[in-house]
Scaffold this active site. Structure first.
Site: not given
Length: 91
Positions: A13-15, A18
């Site tokens: 889960i990255h930017a 997210a």
């Protein structure tokens, strides 16, 4: 209400994902939403909180929603997890 997931995205889960989770959680003003992983619990209404979990492929994630709109919120968050290809529901 709670739902458990297993992270399936290669990048964890990255930017971008997210942000999708945070934006969804923030739509439900009558509830509080949390993410719990690796012994740490953070609000789902903060992108920095979600990113601080450092979720990677294969990690377990529990989404917890409390309040008046808990049922709608947990359903919407689960849809983001699945539709964004982030994770799958895990018993």
């Amino acid at each position: 209400m709670e739902k458990n997931f297993r992270i399936t995205d290669e990048d964890g889960i990255h930017a971008r994902p997210a942000t999708a989770l945070v934006n969804t959680a923030n739509k439900f003003k009558g509830s509080e939403a949390f993410a719990e992983a690796n012994g740490k619990k953070v609000t789902l209404k903060s992108i920095l909180g979600v990113l601080s979990l450092g979720l990677e492929k294969g990690d377990a994630l529990k989404l917890i929603v409390e309040g008046d709109q808990a049922e709608e919120a947990i359903q919407a968050l689960a849809e983001v997890m699945v539709n964004e290809g982030l994770g799958e529901v895990h018993a």
